[in-house]
Design an enzyme around this catalytic site. Structure first.
Site, PDB file in Angstrom:
ATOM      1  N   GLU B 139       0.913  -1.055  -0.160  1.00 41.86           N
ATOM      2  CA  GLU B 139       0.155   0.023  -0.068  1.00 41.86           C
ATOM      3  C   GLU B 139       0.999   1.243   0.010  1.00 41.86           C
ATOM      4  O   GLU B 139       1.586   1.747   1.087  1.00 41.86           O
ATOM      5  CB  GLU B 139      -0.876  -0.077   1.222  1.00 41.86           C
ATOM      6  CG  GLU B 139      -2.017   0.931   1.253  1.00 41.86           C
ATOM      7  CD  GLU B 139      -1.643   2.406   1.450  1.00 41.86           C
ATOM      8  OE1 GLU B 139      -1.873   2.920   2.565  1.00 41.86           O
ATOM      9  OE2 GLU B 139      -1.171   3.078   0.492  1.00 41.86           O
ATOM     10  N   GLU B 148       4.883  11.352  -1.882  1.00 43.95           N
ATOM     11  CA  GLU B 148       5.928  10.404  -1.102  1.00 43.95           C
ATOM     12  C   GLU B 148       6.577   9.748  -2.150  1.00 43.95           C
ATOM     13  O   GLU B 148       7.678   9.362  -1.402  1.00 43.95           O
ATOM     14  CB  GLU B 148       4.917   9.628  -0.215  1.00 43.95           C
ATOM     15  CG  GLU B 148       4.237  10.269   0.800  1.00 43.95           C
ATOM     16  CD  GLU B 148       3.304   9.423   1.932  1.00 43.95           C
ATOM     17  OE1 GLU B 148       4.001   8.303   1.982  1.00 43.95           O
ATOM     18  OE2 GLU B 148       1.931   9.558   1.921  1.00 43.95           O
TER      19      GLU B 148
END
Lengths: 379, 379
Positions: B139, B148
């Site tokens: 995930e 990110e």
């Protein structure tokens, strides 16, 4: 926010702080970066107590500045350097580690002091000045004085660049502690209870819906939440009414002679007497003051004080640091507290602190309550 | 919060991300550290949409897991690895860069899967596995999918450790963009005006009280405030009513074949038609979906979708990313928007993004409004 653009991973410079090697880029990512924002500088420039005290310290003591050389450690926007220049300094070296130095340079020029004030971008530990100076001025104080550990840099500057006859601005600093009351104690206990209640529902749902038993994480989660809600000191702006007993000094610093070793740890045993009629001891408040007194050989003409003590009329951006007790303890006027306070730097981050606070209460009746000892984190 | 304890400043390891050398300790200070908190893991574990989709993806497709080897990239608490084990995996390697790995190990043991699930603390770029795997589950999605830049690590894992016949969980990902309306636009413009008004008072007071002219800082302060209030994308949970025109796909990713190069930049030219009667175009909303389809050779039995699109019934911790226009623009049903969208990694921090969004509006009357181009920061 510091990814490096160069390809030389081996060239990462480091500074040594009180014995710990500190990675400079990590230090920037964790600490320095906020000082690169004008918004943050403005917050400090809008602190009237801070501004008034430094302004008065300089302009009420022009004899320390007129025709002299000055070093401003961590000049930020350049304000102290500019005042030193306006007070007649021959030369001011204004050192700033962040890109804020570029704005400081502009500000110096816009105020016609470019011939007097030289802004230097860099760490004070690394820069080389052409000469030693008569005055080191710096606004280095963090929450509860030592948070951020910026004073290490001022000490370094002093040892490298201050003439033997030189003066420090400020010249002295003190840390204070006092028993206090606050609704924050109940609030944080309640928040903590809520978080833990929520956790147990979460455990239930995760087992039911997803077939995973997470109960083994209850202990570490609980410790994490306890640290966050109950053991982390809080910023607050206390009303003097909330101070329920006598305040005591837990640290005194002579900025001319103190060493980094002297400030690595704070150890104090103090007494405090409850002054409020009947109240709850919800915890302890910590704050600081600094004084501008010059030196023995070269004293100030006008001694100035900057205090962050709880005040009806004044407040500063430092507030006070509040260490809460869970649960609060009922106390009465005349009860005596014997308090042992110790503060050390966090091993993970030398700019943050860990505190141990133990307290013994002797009631007016003579009865001695069980002492308690709590751990706190200044984050 | 990373001061290093060792004395070897030259040993600072670095990873290369899309061409940029990234200091590992700085990366930890800026990024990884939040994932070391159980509170943060819990937030993700409480996201029912996230949990349901991965749970169903695994348990509705046991044929992909039963008797197979699995790699969980960024296992966090270990949840996906545990599910893979429960679905019958022969062996699961659960890699986690932070100390959260210790909790994951405990959780695996508490759920009797220690013989199947091996938790490994380290970066996936550095660890060595004893074998290649049949499935990579992860995930990795950040806000608007790529914030990110964690997918770089998943691609690295795939190139090093996935068998040629292996499958990716999820298998596909898409980024979407749609015109939207929101009161946030007015609110942010108002906050910005307030900050600037406050600035001019500050300039006045600083000149009057402290004799320093700070007007030269107005331009940089204004740029800083503009970036903060008007140009930084916001997290929001939009109601579908707030989407005022057709949504379009701006990026499609096949997780089996995509390279890091493919995801360094997003470039898209899309069209959107206003569907709301008469409204204000306040900006654009970005979100993503992922699918679990297996591979062509080895498809899923049950295809599962995880979407973060605005929904009346569902919300996720990802929300949507909102790019606001100042001021909003009046639009009517049938107006056509031609939008050019580009997104690149920030030079200062490869995990953050910079966006350029230009838009041309052709009204139903045929009239063409002046195109605008705005810069945004995903922080």
């Amino acid at each position: 926010m510091g990814s490096t653009g160069n390809g030389f991973a081996g060239d990462r410079a480091a500074t040594i702080s009180g014995g710990t090697v500190v990675d400079k880029d990590v230090d920037f990512a964790n600490y320095f970066c906020t000082y690169g924002f004008l918004y943050h500088q403005k917050e400090m420039l809008c602190d009237r107590v801070r501004m008034d005290s430094y302004y008065n310290a300089v302009f009420d003591n022009k004899h320390h500045f007129d025709g002299k050389t000055v070093l401003d450690v961590g000049t930020g926007s350049g304000i102290l350097a500019i005042w030193a220049g306006q007070a007649g300094a021959r030369k001011v070296y204004a050192v700033e580690a962040t890109k804020m130095s570029e704005h400081a340079r502009e500000l110096v020029k816009a105020n016609n002091l470019q011939d007097v004030v030289e802004v230097i971008e860099g760490s004070i530990e690394d820069v080389t000045l052409p000469e030693k100076v008569d005055v080191i001025i710096s606004e280095w104080m963090g929450y509860f004085l030592l948070r951020e550990s910026m004073f290490d840099s001022v000490i370094c500057a002093r040892d490298r660049w201050l003439k033997p006859t030189g003066v420090m601005y400020p010249s002295n600093a003190r840390m204070w502690l006092a028993p206090m009351r606050s609704r924050l104690a109940d609030q944080k206990m309640s928040d903590h209870e809520g978080a833990m209640g929520d956790w147990f529902c979460f455990l239930d749902e995760t087992k039911t819906n997803y077939g995973v038993d997470m109960s083994v994480l209850t202990k570490p989660f609980s410790e994490e939440q306890k640290k966050y809600y109950l053991q982390t000191s809080l910023w607050n702006n206390l009303h003097p009414n909330q101070v329920v007993g006598t305040a005591a000094i837990i640290k005194e610093i002579d900025c001319l002679t103190v060493t980094v070793n002297d400030i690595l740890n704070v150890r104090a045993s103090i007494s405090s007497s409850i002054s409020a009629e009947e109240t709850r001891l919800c915890g302890f408040a910590g704050w600081f003051d600094v004084h501008f007194r010059g030196s023995k050989e070269n004293p100030a003409q006008q001694e100035i004080e900057l205090t962050t003590a709880p005040s009806e009329d004044y407040s500063t951006h430092w507030g006070q640091q509040v260490f809460l007790l869970h649960p609060p303890i009922s106390v009465s006027k005349g009860d005596d507290l014997n308090i042992n306070f110790s503060m050390d730097r966090s091993k993970q981050n030398h700019r943050l602190m860990e505190v141990e606070l133990s307290c013994e209460i002797k009631q007016t009746s003579g009865k001695l309550l069980l002492p308690f000892r709590n751990k706190f984190y200044i984050e």
